[in-house]
Design an enzyme around this catalytic site. Structure first.
Site, PDB file in Angstrom:
ATOM      1  N   CYS A  19       0.813  -1.214   0.000  1.00  0.00           N
ATOM      2  CA  CYS A  19       0.000   0.000   0.000  1.00  0.00           C
ATOM      3  C   CYS A  19       0.850   1.270   0.000  1.00  0.00           C
ATOM      4  CB  CYS A  19      -0.866   0.031   1.248  1.00  0.00           C
ATOM      5  SG  CYS A  19      -1.846  -1.436   1.492  1.00  0.00           S
TER       6      CYS A  19
ATOM      7  N   ARG B  76       5.097   0.101  -6.173  1.00  0.00           N
ATOM      8  CA  ARG B  76       5.098  -0.726  -4.974  1.00  0.00           C
ATOM      9  C   ARG B  76       4.128  -1.905  -5.090  1.00  0.00           C
ATOM     10  NH1 ARG B  76       6.857   2.143  -0.204  1.00  0.00           N
ATOM     11  NH2 ARG B  76       5.322   1.018   0.997  1.00  0.00           N
TER      12      ARG B  76
ATOM     13  N   TRP C  84      -3.049  -2.728  -1.436  1.00  0.00           N
ATOM     14  CA  TRP C  84      -2.607  -4.080  -1.794  1.00  0.00           C
ATOM     15  C   TRP C  84      -3.295  -4.987  -0.787  1.00  0.00           C
ATOM     16  CZ3 TRP C  84       0.602  -8.087   0.212  1.00  0.00           C
ATOM     17  CH2 TRP C  84       1.137  -8.956  -0.741  1.00  0.00           C
TER      18      TRP C  84
ATOM     19  N   ASN D 102      -1.724   1.985   5.996  1.00  0.00           N
ATOM     20  CA  ASN D 102      -0.840   0.904   5.521  1.00  0.00           C
ATOM     21  C   ASN D 102      -0.550   0.004   6.709  1.00  0.00           C
ATOM     22  OD1 ASN D 102      -0.673   2.215   3.121  1.00  0.00           O
ATOM     23  ND2 ASN D 102       1.519   2.663   3.242  1.00  0.00           N
ATOM     24  N   GLY D 103      -0.404  -1.286   6.452  1.00  0.00           N
ATOM     25  CA  GLY D 103      -0.068  -2.197   7.556  1.00  0.00           C
ATOM     26  C   GLY D 103      -1.244  -3.089   7.895  1.00  0.00           C
TER      27      GLY D 103
ATOM     28  N   GLU E 125      19.096 -16.194  -8.143  1.00  0.00           N
ATOM     29  CA  GLU E 125      18.633 -14.858  -8.514  1.00  0.00           C
ATOM     30  C   GLU E 125      18.069 -14.861  -9.942  1.00  0.00           C
ATOM     31  OE1 GLU E 125      17.826 -12.315  -7.045  1.00  0.00           O
ATOM     32  OE2 GLU E 125      17.884 -10.717  -8.521  1.00  0.00           O
TER      33      GLU E 125
ATOM     34  N   LYS F 289      14.240 -13.911 -10.901  1.00  0.00           N
ATOM     35  CA  LYS F 289      13.863 -12.879 -11.878  1.00  0.00           C
ATOM     36  C   LYS F 289      12.887 -13.446 -12.891  1.00  0.00           C
ATOM     37  CE  LYS F 289      14.822 -10.186 -10.206  1.00  0.00           C
ATOM     38  NZ  LYS F 289      15.464  -9.854  -9.015  1.00  0.00           N
TER      39      LYS F 289
ATOM     40  N   GLU G 111       9.447 -14.115 -11.374  1.00  0.00           N
ATOM     41  CA  GLU G 111       8.769 -12.873 -10.977  1.00  0.00           C
ATOM     42  C   GLU G 111       8.101 -12.185 -12.158  1.00  0.00           C
ATOM     43  OE1 GLU G 111      10.867 -10.419  -7.406  1.00  0.00           O
ATOM     44  OE2 GLU G 111      12.168 -10.842  -9.092  1.00  0.00           O
TER      45      GLU G 111
ATOM     46  N   HIS H 244      20.330 -35.698  -7.778  1.00  0.00           N
ATOM     47  CA  HIS H 244      19.530 -36.099  -6.620  1.00  0.00           C
ATOM     48  C   HIS H 244      18.063 -35.741  -6.795  1.00  0.00           C
ATOM     49  CE1 HIS H 244      23.142 -37.276  -4.588  1.00  0.00           C
ATOM     50  NE2 HIS H 244      23.678 -36.083  -4.804  1.00  0.00           N
TER      51      HIS H 244
ATOM     52  N   LYS I   9       6.798  -4.092  -4.306  1.00  0.00           N
ATOM     53  CA  LYS I   9       8.199  -3.690  -4.231  1.00  0.00           C
ATOM     54  C   LYS I   9       8.708  -3.697  -2.806  1.00  0.00           C
ATOM     55  CE  LYS I   9      11.985  -1.989  -5.884  1.00  0.00           C
ATOM     56  NZ  LYS I   9      12.800  -2.981  -6.604  1.00  0.00           N
TER      57      LYS I   9
HETATM   58  C1  G6P Z   1      10.017  -7.824  -2.271  1.00  0.00           C
HETATM   59  C2  G6P Z   1      10.561  -7.279  -3.573  1.00  0.00           C
HETATM   60  C3  G6P Z   1      11.912  -7.913  -3.880  1.00  0.00           C
HETATM   61  C4  G6P Z   1      12.862  -7.699  -2.710  1.00  0.00           C
HETATM   62  C5  G6P Z   1      12.270  -8.196  -1.389  1.00  0.00           C
HETATM   63  C6  G6P Z   1      13.107  -7.752  -0.196  1.00  0.00           C
HETATM   64  O1  G6P Z   1       9.718  -9.168  -2.413  1.00  0.00           O
HETATM   65  O2  G6P Z   1       9.667  -7.544  -4.637  1.00  0.00           O
HETATM   66  O3  G6P Z   1      12.459  -7.333  -5.048  1.00  0.00           O
HETATM   67  O4  G6P Z   1      14.057  -8.387  -2.959  1.00  0.00           O
HETATM   68  O5  G6P Z   1      10.961  -7.642  -1.198  1.00  0.00           O
HETATM   69  O6  G6P Z   1      13.080  -6.368  -0.142  1.00  0.00           O
HETATM   70  P1  G6P Z   1      14.193  -5.452   0.485  1.00  0.00           P
HETATM   71  O7  G6P Z   1      13.679  -4.049   0.297  1.00  0.00           O
HETATM   72  O8  G6P Z   1      14.267  -5.819   1.946  1.00  0.00           O
HETATM   73  O9  G6P Z   1      15.471  -5.703  -0.218  1.00  0.00           O
END
Ligand code: G6P
Length: 609
Positions: free
Chosen positions: A2, A27, A75, A99-100, A482, A486, A489, A505, A604
């Site tokens: 949010c 976000r 959100w 928010n929260g 990673e 990506k 995601e 395995h 985000k």
């Molecule tokens: C969310 C974002 C990721 C990020 C993760 C941790 O899942 O979509 O891109 O890596 O949070 O966020 P931070 O701000 O703690 O790196």
């Protein structure tokens, strides 16, 4: 997650609110809304499902006018995404954005129903609106009603409230969810992220945990947890508001991938002397603390966790014991804390709820000190850690993290070097070598970026696949993780990473022509072993996509496509090899037509648990 924007001004605030919401779109959200009050105390509220653009279009048809307003992107956590559940929530003359998560919302809801309040949404936020409305009946001011309300709330909140009968001010409260006050000239603002306010101001005050504040056009009065008036530092943001524009790029993610050479230059700037990492850049007492460090605990989530996995290998290569753990796990188990252990949180935003909670808990667990590697100045983790090392990647808008990750790795390489040197675990010559490799990084990454077209060609092969495998060994295993993260995601293709030695395995059973296998193959001591793992895939009809060092002498052929990258040292390889995987995911997502910058269901900055 949010987003919140609020403003008190003489002019109409709706355009400021809409622009602010747009800047928070990255976000992640499912609906948006605003409430604006004019001088006569008339309140207009508008809420829409979907993008902020829908809300903006609706405003053309049903304009709301006035100088005091609050706005929100939601959100969903409690209650499905719908117009009815979108914020602001209203109780009589009161409107609230939040928010929260209010954890005791069910108990409060029952109490409020008993008082005659009727709930029209499924959200936890609506209890705040009714509670304030109830408390306002006996309180001397809206601020006092808010103070009485927050005393009853459990959970996390950043909240902003307006009252139709008192149109010239906003009241706000922060506990577990960030809020920043922006100072303008004859007008003031609040937001959950300074990015929202960059078009109107660069002067900010971050509220601290437990703060409540009253914001008018001319004044900002802040009170701490105990109701005492407090001053919070007024900071000038050096973030450029162009940073939040796409420029010539089609997506923020692509822009941010291409910004990596500059971002890494900024991370390094002023922190390297001729042959050394400047230890003081971690804090004025860093030298003293680092020379006592006997072990490291890294904590992070998501992409930042993958950075931690790489750093674990680096620390242990230097003979410094290091553990790395996902924050949401660490916070709920009893972790063993070795003697003189430094706690390092890694976070792009500095606000991720689980990482922040782990940092707070860890403070009671006997760590010798805490350090955060973070990209957002003034964020909660930066304020609450003993030391902070800023990655200086600039604003990262794309949900899928790119430049934040490679700058985290750059920062962590410097941290490893600084701690190893302070403990005589590294020779001066070795340090000189690392410093020179760090300096070469931006150039190496530029070289990879020039391979974009070749990578785009590979992407064609992935777009009709449903599954994929990413393989690496040693420090390249987290890079495979990673790469897989990506791809899943942003392209929604199921992608799994395996330490290549684990293939036999289990995952080998999945290999066929429909399962592309991506391999990161720099020229290191594990290369021969990795080549055997690739043969295991090839022998079973799998299709390999290999990013390799030319010295590995891997050639394309039946079932193998190879992209050679520049020669790179062992330590820099994880940083450089990340970039082609980012480009690959981007191109696959582009072909699939997904929402690259705001992938479905993701946010985000994850400020709820
Ligand atoms: C969310 C974002 C990721 C990020 C993760 C941790 O899942 O979509 O891109 O890596 O949070 O966020 P931070 O701000 O703690 O790196």
């Amino acid at each position: 997650m949010c987003g919140i924007v609020g403003a008190v001004a003489q002019r109409d605030v709706a355009p400021i609110l809409i622009e602010g919401l747009k800047r928070l779109e990255y976000r992640g959200y499912d609906s948006a809304g605003l409430a604006v009050i004019d001088k006569e105390g008339v309140m207009g509220r508008l809420r829409r499902m979907g993008k902020v653009r829908e809300l903006e279009d609706a405003l053309q048809v049903e304009p709301v006018q006035g100088g005091t307003g609050i706005a929100h992107t939601r959100w969903a956590t409690h209650g499905e995404p719908s117009e009815r559940n979108a914020h602001p929530h209203v109780s009589g003359d009161i409107a609230v954005v939040h928010n929260g998560i209010i954890e005791n919302h069910e108990v409060l809801r029952e109490q409020l129903k008993g008082l005659g309040y009727v709930f029209v949404s499924d959200t936890d936020t609506e209890v705040i609106a009714h509670l304030i409305h109830h408390e306002r009946k006996s309180a001397a001011s809206l601020l006092e009603a808010l103070q009485k309300t927050v005393a009853q709330l459990e959970g996390a909140y950043g909240t902003v409230i307006v009252d139709r009968r008192e149109p010239d001010h906003l009241v706000v409260a922060r506990s577990g969810s960030p809020l920043v006050v922006g100072h303008g000239i004859g007008e003031n603002y609040v937001a959950s992220d300074q990015l929202a306010l960059l078009p109107v101001t660069h002067r900010f005050q971050y509220l601290e945990e437990g703060d409540v504040a009253e914001v008018t056009r001319e004044s900002v009065d802040i009170y701490d947890l105990h109701g005492n008036p407090v001053e919070r530092e007024l900071l000038d943001s050096d973030l450029d508001h162009e940073a939040t524009e796409k420029g010539p790029y089609r997506h923020f993610m692509l822009k941010e991938i291409f910004e990596q050479p500059d971002a890494i230059n900024s991370t390094l700037e002023g922190r390297l002397t001729d042959n050394h990492v400047a230890i003081e850049s971690f804090g004025h007492n860093a030298r003293e603390i680092f020379s006592k460090v006997k072990a490291i605990q890294l904590i992070a989530c998501g992409t930042s966790y993958n950075a931690g996995m790489v750093a674990r290998n680096w620390f242990e290569d230097m003979g410094i014991p290091c553990r790395v753990e996902i924050a949401s796990e660490f916070r709920y188990r009893k972790a063993f804390v070795p003697e003189n252990c430094l706690l390092v949180t890694i976070s792009q935003s500095g606000e991720t709820a689980d990482t922040l909670a782990a940092l707070r808990l860890a403070k009671e667990q006997g760590f010798m000190s805490s350090l955060t590697v973070c990209n957002v100045p003034g964020s909660s983790m930066v304020r609450e850690s003993d030391m902070a090392f800023m990655t200086r990647a600039g604003a990262e808008i794309g949900v899928a993290s790119t430049k934040a990750f490679t700058t985290q790795l750059t920062a962590l390489a410097m941290l490893v070097t600084a701690i190893a040197r302070c403990n005589n675990k590294m020779t001066e010559k070795e340090e000189t070598q690392i410093v020179s490799e760090l300096r070469s990084l931006p150039h190496l990454i530029k070289d990879v970026l020039q391979q974009k077209d070749a990578i785009t060609e590979l992407a064609e092969d992935f777009s009709d696949k449903h599954h994929s495998l990413f393989l690496g060994r040693g420090t390249m295993y987290p890079i495979a993780m990673e790469g897989a993260l990506k791809l899943k995601e942003i392209s929604y293709i199921h992608a799994e990473a395996y330490a290549a030695g684990e293939l036999k395995h289990g995952p080998l059973a999945l290999i066929d022509s429909e399962m592309p296998v991506v391999v990161v193959a720099p020229n290191n001591e594990l290369l021969e072993k990795l080549k055997s793992n690739m043969e295991e895939v090839r022998a079973r009809g799998g299709q390999l996509y290999v990013f390799a060092d030319p010295r590995a002498r891997l050639s394309a052929g039946e079932g193998v496509k190879v992209i050679n990258l520049a020669e790179v040292s062992d330590m820099m390889a994880p940083i450089v090899y990340t970039v082609p995987l980012q480009l690959l995911s981007y191109d696959v997502a582009l072909i699939k037509g997904t929402d690259v910058d705001q992938p479905r269901n993701l946010a985000k900055s994850v400020t709820v648990e």
